[in-house]
Design an enzyme around this catalytic site. Structure first.
Site, mmCIF file in Angstrom:
data_model
loop_
_atom_site.group_PDB
_atom_site.id
_atom_site.type_symbol
_atom_site.label_atom_id
_atom_site.label_comp_id
_atom_site.label_asym_id
_atom_site.label_seq_id
_atom_site.Cartn_x
_atom_site.Cartn_y
_atom_site.Cartn_z
ATOM 1 N N ARG A 40 -1.312 -14.469 4.874
ATOM 2 C CA ARG A 40 -2.068 -13.779 5.948
ATOM 3 C C ARG A 40 -1.325 -13.910 7.286
ATOM 4 O O ARG A 40 -1.311 -12.986 8.096
ATOM 5 C CB ARG A 40 -3.483 -14.359 6.097
ATOM 6 C CG ARG A 40 -4.498 -13.925 5.046
ATOM 7 C CD ARG A 40 -4.955 -12.478 5.124
ATOM 8 N NE ARG A 40 -5.926 -12.152 6.123
ATOM 9 C CZ ARG A 40 -6.746 -11.107 6.070
ATOM 10 N NH1 ARG A 40 -6.737 -10.280 5.018
ATOM 11 N NH2 ARG A 40 -7.571 -10.829 7.041
ATOM 12 N N ARG B 45 2.342 -6.079 9.614
ATOM 13 C CA ARG B 45 1.446 -5.004 10.065
ATOM 14 C C ARG B 45 1.793 -4.469 11.454
ATOM 15 O O ARG B 45 1.285 -3.411 11.843
ATOM 16 C CB ARG B 45 -0.006 -5.486 10.007
ATOM 17 C CG ARG B 45 -0.532 -5.495 8.571
ATOM 18 C CD ARG B 45 -1.873 -6.147 8.459
ATOM 19 N NE ARG B 45 -2.560 -5.790 7.221
ATOM 20 C CZ ARG B 45 -3.748 -6.270 6.876
ATOM 21 N NH1 ARG B 45 -4.378 -7.138 7.673
ATOM 22 N NH2 ARG B 45 -4.313 -5.905 5.747
ATOM 23 N N LYS C 104 0.824 -1.210 0.000
ATOM 24 C CA LYS C 104 0.000 0.000 0.000
ATOM 25 C C LYS C 104 0.866 1.271 0.000
ATOM 26 O O LYS C 104 2.070 1.215 0.304
ATOM 27 C CB LYS C 104 -0.921 -0.035 1.224
ATOM 28 C CG LYS C 104 -1.984 -1.148 1.201
ATOM 29 C CD LYS C 104 -2.806 -1.087 2.507
ATOM 30 C CE LYS C 104 -3.978 -2.029 2.537
ATOM 31 N NZ LYS C 104 -4.725 -1.936 3.817
ATOM 32 N N HIS D 81 -2.021 -5.297 1.877
ATOM 33 C CA HIS D 81 -3.268 -6.066 1.752
ATOM 34 C C HIS D 81 -2.899 -7.492 1.352
ATOM 35 O O HIS D 81 -1.974 -7.697 0.565
ATOM 36 C CB HIS D 81 -4.160 -5.469 0.657
ATOM 37 C CG HIS D 81 -5.289 -6.374 0.279
ATOM 38 N ND1 HIS D 81 -6.467 -6.424 0.985
ATOM 39 C CD2 HIS D 81 -5.407 -7.316 -0.704
ATOM 40 C CE1 HIS D 81 -7.263 -7.335 0.445
ATOM 41 N NE2 HIS D 81 -6.644 -7.888 -0.577
ATOM 42 N N PHE E 82 -15.310 3.754 7.912
ATOM 43 C CA PHE E 82 -13.917 3.862 7.474
ATOM 44 C C PHE E 82 -13.755 3.735 5.950
ATOM 45 O O PHE E 82 -12.640 3.804 5.442
ATOM 46 C CB PHE E 82 -13.031 2.837 8.204
ATOM 47 C CG PHE E 82 -13.338 1.387 7.913
ATOM 48 C CD1 PHE E 82 -12.799 0.747 6.809
ATOM 49 C CD2 PHE E 82 -14.153 0.655 8.760
ATOM 50 C CE1 PHE E 82 -13.066 -0.590 6.547
ATOM 51 C CE2 PHE E 82 -14.433 -0.688 8.499
ATOM 52 C CZ PHE E 82 -13.893 -1.309 7.386
HETATM 53 O O1 CDP Z 1 -7.204 -5.878 5.223
HETATM 54 P P1 CDP Z 1 -7.993 -6.868 6.049
HETATM 55 O O2 CDP Z 1 -8.698 -7.931 5.210
HETATM 56 O O3 CDP Z 1 -7.174 -7.463 7.163
HETATM 57 O O4 CDP Z 1 -9.125 -6.023 6.819
HETATM 58 P P2 CDP Z 1 -10.573 -5.534 6.362
HETATM 59 O O5 CDP Z 1 -11.463 -5.647 7.554
HETATM 60 O O6 CDP Z 1 -11.003 -6.192 5.086
HETATM 61 O O7 CDP Z 1 -10.370 -3.966 6.084
HETATM 62 C C1 CDP Z 1 -9.748 -3.497 4.903
HETATM 63 C C2 CDP Z 1 -8.794 -2.372 5.274
HETATM 64 O O8 CDP Z 1 -9.563 -1.271 5.779
HETATM 65 C C3 CDP Z 1 -7.810 -2.675 6.390
HETATM 66 O O9 CDP Z 1 -6.655 -3.357 5.927
HETATM 67 C C4 CDP Z 1 -7.498 -1.298 6.940
HETATM 68 O O10 CDP Z 1 -6.484 -0.637 6.166
HETATM 69 C C5 CDP Z 1 -8.812 -0.547 6.758
HETATM 70 N N1 CDP Z 1 -9.623 -0.476 7.986
HETATM 71 C C6 CDP Z 1 -9.672 0.736 8.705
HETATM 72 O O11 CDP Z 1 -9.027 1.706 8.309
HETATM 73 N N2 CDP Z 1 -10.436 0.823 9.852
HETATM 74 C C7 CDP Z 1 -11.142 -0.235 10.295
HETATM 75 N N3 CDP Z 1 -11.874 -0.113 11.407
HETATM 76 C C8 CDP Z 1 -11.102 -1.464 9.592
HETATM 77 C C9 CDP Z 1 -10.330 -1.539 8.440
HETATM 78 MG MG MG Z 2 -10.356 -7.858 3.955
#
Ligand code: CDP
Ligand code: MG
Length: 247
Positions: free
Chosen positions: A102, A122, A14, A147, A64
């Site tokens: 992951r 992360r 990212k 991601h 978000f």
């Molecule tokens: O990326 P991942 O699949 O682990 O998480 P997600 O729940 O699919 O959320 C996508 C992305 O949104 C995350 O990687 C974060 O960068 C962002 N995010 C955020 O800014 N605030 C949150 N409360 C949840 C997610």
């Molecule tokens: Mg996700």
């Protein structure tokens, strides 16, 4: 090797990782030496709004979501330098590609990653407080550097969203492809089979496409409901395309 054996996942480095010069570190964490996985595709992408919104479609409507779109488009980290807004997209392939990556990536929330798995990628991320014009905190954004697809179905959707078949060597294609028999053009949310001024040509006859993308275009052309949105097909053909940058 049978194609079904090609477990495949999508990684995005990212904009915050690029800005903090962590690309080399991330690539070494995900190296074949550490994971047993191989590169099947890699590209530098300037992410337009269509691609950003399709990639994070599952989060549409959440608080978000708007800051997340700004983040993945590079607007948050490079507000004044559009040429530096980039994401590196990588397809990794090999046994258990999705859970292996992951695991190395760690928890979504960088604070949880630091506590639960300090060596994860992360764990180097941060939570940014979003403020209004008065300086009041109105939300937060998780700048977590990377991601990685969450499961095999997401990986298929995401790889087809970011990569054209010919971005990946044919022998490594994880999903079926076929050749378009028609011209397809895209212009402001609409599909055409004949040239329209200011449209972008998505496929010409003979062009190799993901089979499911062609199924979508054929359904739309016949006025039927497609399996996924037109934008999911066209996003990758408009990113890194001068006419697609402001979309
Ligand atoms: O990326 P991942 O699949 O682990 O998480 P997600 O729940 O699919 O959320 C996508 C992305 O949104 C995350 O990687 C974060 O960068 C962002 N995010 C955020 O800014 N605030 C949150 N409360 C949840 C997610
Ligand atoms: Mg996700």
């Amino acid at each position: 090797m049978h194609k079904k054996e090609l477990d495949t996942t999508l990684v995005l480095i990212k904009p915050d990782a690029l800005k903090n010069s962590l690309t080399g570190y991330i690539l070494s964490q995900l190296s074949e030496f550490n994971t047993g996985l191989r590169f099947a595709g890699m590209k530098v992408v300037q992410v337009n709004r269509i691609l950003a919104e399709e990639h994070y479609a599952e989060h549409r409507g959440k608080v978000f979501y708007p800051p997340l779109i700004d983040y993945i488009m590079g607007l948050a980290h490079y507000p004044n330098t559009p040429d530096r807004r980039r994401v590196i997209a990588i397809v990794y392939q090999g046994p258990n590609a999705v859970p292996k990556i992951r695991q190395i990536v760690g928890s979504t929330d960088p604070h949880c990653a630091r506590e639960g798995q300090p060596g994860s990628i992360r764990a180097l991320g941060m939570i940014v407080h979003l403020r209004n014009e008065k300086g009041e905190v109105i939300g937060q954004r998780m700048d977590n550097l990377i991601h990685a697809s969450a499961n095999a179905a997401d990986a298929e959707r995401e790889i087809k969203l970011w990569f054209k078949p010919n971005d990946i060597p044919p022998r490594l294609h994880p999903f079926p492809t076929r050749q378009s028999e028609k011209h397809y053009y895209y212009k402001v949310k609409r599909l055409f089979t004949c040239y329209e001024p200011e449209s972008v040509c998505i496929f010409a006859p003979g062009d190799e496409a993901w089979e499911s993308d062609l199924d979508v275009l054929e359904k739309i052309d016949r006025g039927k409901k497609p399996a996924y949105p037109l934008e999911t097909v066209v996003a990758k053909y408009l990113s890194n395309e001068a006419r697609g940058m402001n979309l």
